[in-house]
Structure formats: C-alpha cells, structure tokens
Design a protein around this motif. Structure first.
Motif, PDB file in Angstrom:
ATOM      1  N   LEU A   3      -2.674   2.026  -3.857  1.00  0.00           N
ATOM      2  CA  LEU A   3      -2.250   2.798  -2.695  1.00  0.00           C
ATOM      3  C   LEU A   3      -1.187   3.799  -3.128  1.00  0.00           C
ATOM      4  N   HIS A  32      -5.852   5.734  -1.226  1.00  0.00           N
ATOM      5  CA  HIS A  32      -6.100   4.862  -2.374  1.00  0.00           C
ATOM      6  C   HIS A  32      -6.761   5.674  -3.483  1.00  0.00           C
ATOM      7  N   ALA A 296      -6.543   5.720   3.221  1.00  0.00           N
ATOM      8  CA  ALA A 296      -5.722   4.527   3.424  1.00  0.00           C
ATOM      9  C   ALA A 296      -6.029   3.912   4.780  1.00  0.00           C
TER      10      ALA A 296
END
Length: 296
Positions: A3, A32, A296
C-alpha cells in the motif's frame, strides 16, 4: 502488493531531459503496487492458465510493413547486443538487433530459455501483453504519476531515488550500466533477479533500473499538468515528434518509467524517478517489463 500512501509531490525535473518538464505539483491517492516487477515465473502462470500469445509471437501483417520482403516478416523481437568497441551513440541500431523467434520464453532467440531466469523480470512484453496480464490478475497498470511517486520512496525532491548522487560512495544502488556504453560493462550487463538491490522507502524493489516498466499513460513530449488542457490520445501532441523510415508518423506511445540495466551516465541518464521514455505500444524489448497496481 504494498500500500502506497497518498500524497502530493513535485513531478518531473528541469535538470535533465526536456520531456521531464515542466516540474509541477501532483496529488496521488493511496494505491497498491506490486512489490516486484512481474517475473518470468509469474507470467508463465498467466500464459499456462489462459493460452495467451504475446505480440512478439504473432505473425506480422505485410500491410504494416510496405516494401519489406515477406520472408523477413517473421515473429521476433529486438535484443540488446553489446558492440565490440565505441560506436556512434546517436545510432541505436548499433546495439539492438532484430532477432527472429525471440519472445519472453526464449529472450535471446530460439534455443535460449528462462528456466534459469524464473526470478528475473519478464521481458519482450508489449503494452497489450502487460495489460492482459493485469486484467487476468484483477489489477491494472500504474499511471505515470503513481509510478514516479512510488519510485521516489518518500524522497520527493532528490535527483535519484536514494539521493542526489548516481553512485553514492561509488556503490550502484540499482541495476544500471557501469562502464562505457555499449561495449564495456562492469556491472550485471543484463537483467538481474528481482530484489537483487535494496528496497526503497516504501518497500518496493527495482523501481529504478533492471527493466523499464510500462505505465498506462500516453506519451507527450512534455508533461501536461492537471491544470492544463488534457491531451487527447488521438491528437498530434500525443505523437512522438519523429517519423518512421517510410516517412509516416510514429503512432501514439506509452510512457515507460524507471530506467533499465542499459541506462548509463554517458548515454542515458534515466535511472531516476523523474525520467521517462516513449515506447510504441506494439513493441517489447529485452529491457522492458512491467508491474501492476490496484486501487486502495
């Protein structure tokens, strides 16, 4: 995947190549990103699962190559070949050769193999090939801004991903060309297994060096900041300012980021986060790979 926290940074550079300008502020949302470039082993899983055939393996259409002899129109790819001594660095044809039969499983041509290179980044991957893998994996390709932001590893205003010097203390921090290009290499001289060099501040490996990596971004000769009028992919600004050997325009290209094992201070000082390179969508080479991103 790792992340990557969102944030704002100054994208580009006004110190090196014109296409890295103008320096402008960009905001990146959290996302990510693959810890490593996609390897030969990972790409083999994709191909074995789907039966996918890469661009380098497909027959060539004679209509795309007017004037070429039909016997020359065979599948293959461009393979880096060191020269025997100094050459004119303005002529890339001195060190790139068209190798019939070269593709990701046989990266140097028929008879070569990836069996001892399963942990190396996959190469000879065209944009379409990278995108197909990303979709299969439930991911996507990173944008140029995402890649540059992640490659900086939190060091937002340095020339290189590790500071302002290319080789701090005389130590190579990434797999780039050491010595005189393209004949005297004192480093790896080829791709290295992923993770061979230290991770950056976000825990990502080989965001600089080893292989250039595809982004989703269309290339234009200068950055187009978000505040400027967006560039349509079909407009002339999205075409590289060059012509083909037949006099026709070169079509739209995508942005590669990260530099490769061929980047050398005396030829291509592009193993930096801000550096970028145009690449025709249909062309994979022996120093071009990719990794995937995900929202994300």
């Amino acid at each position: 995947m790792i992340l990557i926290p969102g944030g704002t940074f100054l994208m580009g550079s006004d110190e090196f190549y014109p296409d890295e300008q103008p320096v402008h502020r960009r905001e990146v949302r959290p996302f990510h990103l693959d810890k490593y470039a996609v390897t030969n082993a990972a790409y083999a899983q994709f191909v074995d699962s789907t039966g996918y055939i890469t661009v380098a393996e497909r027959p060539l259409d004679p209509d795309d190559f007017p004037g070429a002899a039909r016997e020359d129109l065979v599948p293959g790819a461009l393979v880096f070949t060191p020269t025997l001594g100094p050459v004119d660095l303005r002529d890339w044809r001195q060190w790139w050769r068209w190798q019939p039969g070269a593709y990701w499983r046989e990266p140097f041509g028929p008879g070569s193999t990836t069996r001892d290179r399963e942990d190396h980044p996959v190469v000879h991957i065209a944009y379409e090939d990278a995108l197909a893998y990303a979709i299969w994996a439930g991911k996507r390709l990173p944008s140029e801004a995402e890649y540059e932001y992640a490659a900086r590893g939190g060091m937002t205003e340095t020339r290189f991903a590790w500071g302002d010097e290319p080789y701090p203390g005389g130590v190579a921090k990434a797999n780039s060309w050491l010595g005189r290009f393209p004949y005297d290499n004192r480093g790896v001289g080829d791709t290295a297994p992923v993770g061979s060099y230290a991770a950056n501040g976000y825990g990502l490996f080989d965001m600089i060096g080893n292989t250039w990596e595809w982004t989703s971004e269309y290339y234009s000769p200068r950055h187009v900041p978000p505040s400027a009028k967006p560039v349509n992919a079909g407009e002339r600004l999205n075409l590289l300012a060059a012509t083909s050997s037949t006099g026709g325009e070169v079509g739209p290209r995508r942005v590669l980021k990260g530099g490769s094992f061929l980047c050398s201070p005396d030829y291509c000082l592009r193993f930096r986060p801000a550096a970028r390179s145009p690449q025709s969508e249909d062309t994979g080479m022996s120093h071009v790979g990719f990794r995937c991103a995900k929202d994300a």
